[in-house]
Design a protein around this motif. Structure first.
Motif, PDB file in Angstrom:
ATOM      1  N   ASP A  18       0.809  -1.217   0.000  1.00  0.00           N
ATOM      2  CA  ASP A  18       0.000   0.000   0.000  1.00  0.00           C
ATOM      3  C   ASP A  18       0.846   1.273   0.000  1.00  0.00           C
ATOM      4  OD1 ASP A  18       0.953   0.017   2.586  1.00  0.00           O
ATOM      5  OD2 ASP A  18      -1.008  -0.156   3.554  1.00  0.00           O
ATOM      6  N   LEU A  72       0.911   3.686  -3.328  1.00  0.00           N
ATOM      7  CA  LEU A  72       0.028   4.846  -3.456  1.00  0.00           C
ATOM      8  C   LEU A  72       0.054   5.707  -2.197  1.00  0.00           C
ATOM      9  CD1 LEU A  72      -3.098   3.258  -5.196  1.00  0.00           C
ATOM     10  CD2 LEU A  72      -1.214   4.526  -6.249  1.00  0.00           C
ATOM     11  N   GLY A  73       0.095   5.056  -1.045  1.00  0.00           N
ATOM     12  CA  GLY A  73      -0.023   5.788   0.214  1.00  0.00           C
ATOM     13  C   GLY A  73       1.105   6.744   0.489  1.00  0.00           C
ATOM     14  N   ARG A  74       2.290   6.458  -0.045  1.00  0.00           N
ATOM     15  CA  ARG A  74       3.426   7.351   0.174  1.00  0.00           C
ATOM     16  C   ARG A  74       3.657   8.305  -0.990  1.00  0.00           C
ATOM     17  NH1 ARG A  74       7.612   2.912   2.820  1.00  0.00           N
ATOM     18  NH2 ARG A  74       6.314   2.458   4.659  1.00  0.00           N
ATOM     19  N   VAL A  75       2.802   8.237  -1.961  1.00  0.00           N
ATOM     20  CA  VAL A  75       2.923   9.127  -3.124  1.00  0.00           C
ATOM     21  C   VAL A  75       1.806  10.156  -3.139  1.00  0.00           C
ATOM     22  CG1 VAL A  75       2.956   9.253  -5.641  1.00  0.00           C
ATOM     23  CG2 VAL A  75       4.110   7.364  -4.467  1.00  0.00           C
ATOM     24  N   TYR A  76       0.587   9.714  -2.839  1.00  0.00           N
ATOM     25  CA  TYR A  76      -0.571  10.608  -2.897  1.00  0.00           C
ATOM     26  C   TYR A  76      -1.092  10.888  -1.492  1.00  0.00           C
ATOM     27  CZ  TYR A  76      -0.561   9.397  -7.830  1.00  0.00           C
ATOM     28  OH  TYR A  76      -0.198   9.203  -9.133  1.00  0.00           O
ATOM     29  N   ALA A  77      -1.482  12.118  -1.252  1.00  0.00           N
ATOM     30  CA  ALA A  77      -2.090  12.483   0.023  1.00  0.00           C
ATOM     31  C   ALA A  77      -3.507  11.916   0.082  1.00  0.00           C
ATOM     32  CB  ALA A  77      -2.132  14.003   0.176  1.00  0.00           C
ATOM     33  N   PRO A  78      -3.976  11.574   1.284  1.00  0.00           N
ATOM     34  CA  PRO A  78      -5.347  11.054   1.378  1.00  0.00           C
ATOM     35  C   PRO A  78      -6.358  12.105   0.954  1.00  0.00           C
ATOM     36  CG  PRO A  78      -4.451  11.534   3.544  1.00  0.00           C
ATOM     37  CD  PRO A  78      -3.319  11.670   2.585  1.00  0.00           C
ATOM     38  N   ARG A  79      -7.418  11.652   0.321  1.00  0.00           N
ATOM     39  CA  ARG A  79      -8.461  12.569  -0.138  1.00  0.00           C
ATOM     40  C   ARG A  79      -9.251  13.088   1.058  1.00  0.00           C
ATOM     41  NH1 ARG A  79     -13.746  11.045  -3.786  1.00  0.00           N
ATOM     42  NH2 ARG A  79     -14.439  13.184  -4.191  1.00  0.00           N
TER      43      ARG A  79
END
Length: 355
Positions: A340, A343-350
């Protein structure tokens, strides 16, 4: 300092047959000099290990090595503190290690492991160690230079005497963002130190094919920034120059600019020497520049005053090699990032914003 009458040519600093003698350590603290020698040797041995592991196929991504340039980062870092904001480029192993970063963390990052300096997400060129004041290196040429100016301005606006530091090469000096950064830093008197490691090459192209002068300090003159041109293979000279300009920035004097003349022993990337590509890079050049080895020049100076011996140096090398071997073994056994993290370390949570 007053501008010299001629900054169009580096003169003897660009000639590897000069400045090969032991450095001047008169009045310097022997314990400090030994610590500098230890750090330069650490950086050298770590990078040589990375070169061999990359050559052997154990490292998947490229490694950009600065062997031969160790005195620049070590000399500058001695004048810094952890609350300063340091930014590197794509050849920044020395910059982060000189601040005290973990060897295992660097190895783990090169291997893509979860324990790496950037949690295994960046590799050799994307390094971060915020607790030690290192706020990032990137492969985008000159990409971090404006960030260092912004970080310096933030320090000024918050009322601290911390500074920003931007490491860049003689190739990056040709980017427009650098000149915008120099201009803005001078206009706003931002407390930032620009450190140009002039090793004469932008990738494989020699500076004489890219610029009308082999000195980059003329750009500091153009932007009315105080500067120093130093032998980048003399750790004491680098430290003294950095000390003057750092103190100036901390006390409201605005930006400073160091041009440290040096040379990388490896080619642009990985373990190759690149004597078969580019212009003005030959076996003879490498032999001559290795005579200006910053480690050898300091060690010889220490031996001449009776505070260092060949036995001391051999013992230190064995100690560091053991430390590096252990760090590599630990990094090789460290876990990969979880799935995970992709994505989790590339994109900020929505985040849903409700009115």
């Amino acid at each position: 300092m007053p501008y010299p009458s001629n900054i169009q040519n580096l003169g003897s600093l660009a000639d590897p047959s000069n400045h090969c003698e032991p450095i001047d350590i008169l009045g310097e603290d022997p314990a400090t000099l030994k610590a500098q020698l230890r750090m330069m040797l650490t950086i050298r041995l770590v990078e040589q290990h990375l070169a061999q592991m990359r050559k052997g196929g154990l490292i998947g991504g490229p490694v950009h090595l600065g062997v031969g340039q160790e005195a620049v980062a070590v000399g500058v870092s001695q004048c810094l503190r952890t609350s300063d904001r340091v930014f590197g480029a794509h050849r920044s192993h020395s910059h982060v290690l000189a601040l005290g970063a973990s060897i295992r963390g660097l190895f783990a990052e090169a291997l893509g492991r979860d324990t790496g300096l950037s949690r295994g997400m960046g590799g050799s060129m994307h390094l971060w160690d915020g607790p030690r004041g290192f706020y990032g290196s990137v492969p985008i040429v000159a990409g971090t230079v404006p960030l260092a100016v912004g970080a310096a301005l933030a320090a000024k606006l918050t009322g601290t005497d911390d500074i920003g530091v931007s490491y860049l090469g003689d190739g990056a000096i040709e980017e427009g963002a650098v000149h915008e950064s120099l201009n803005l830093a001078r206009t706003l008197k931002a407390p930032v130190l620009f450190v140009v490691e002039n090793n004469f090459f932008s990738s494989h192209m020699h500076i004489h094919l890219r610029q009308p002068s082999n000195s980059t300090a003329r750009f500091a003159v153009a932007h009315d920034i105080c500067y120093e041109i130093v032998d980048g293979n003399d750790v004491v000279a680098v430290r003294k120059a950095a000390d003057r300009l750092v103190n100036q920035s901390r006390t409201g004097g605005g930006p400073g600019f160091i041009e440290a003349v040096t040379y990388r022993w490896y080619g642009h990337v990985d373990w190759r020497e690149d004597v078969d590509v580019g212009v003005n890079r030959s076996i003879e050049d490498l032999v001559n520049w290795r005579r200006r080895d910053p480690i050898h020049r300091l060690a010889t100076a220490l031996r001449r005053v009776g505070v260092w011996s060949q036995e001391d140096e051999s013992g230190l090398i064995r100690e560091l090699e053991d430390q590096i071997s252990r760090a590599w073994g630990e990094a090789m056994n460290d876990p990969w990032p979880p799935e995970d993290a992709l994505l989790g370390r590339v994109y900020a949570p929505r985040r849903v914003v409700r009115e």
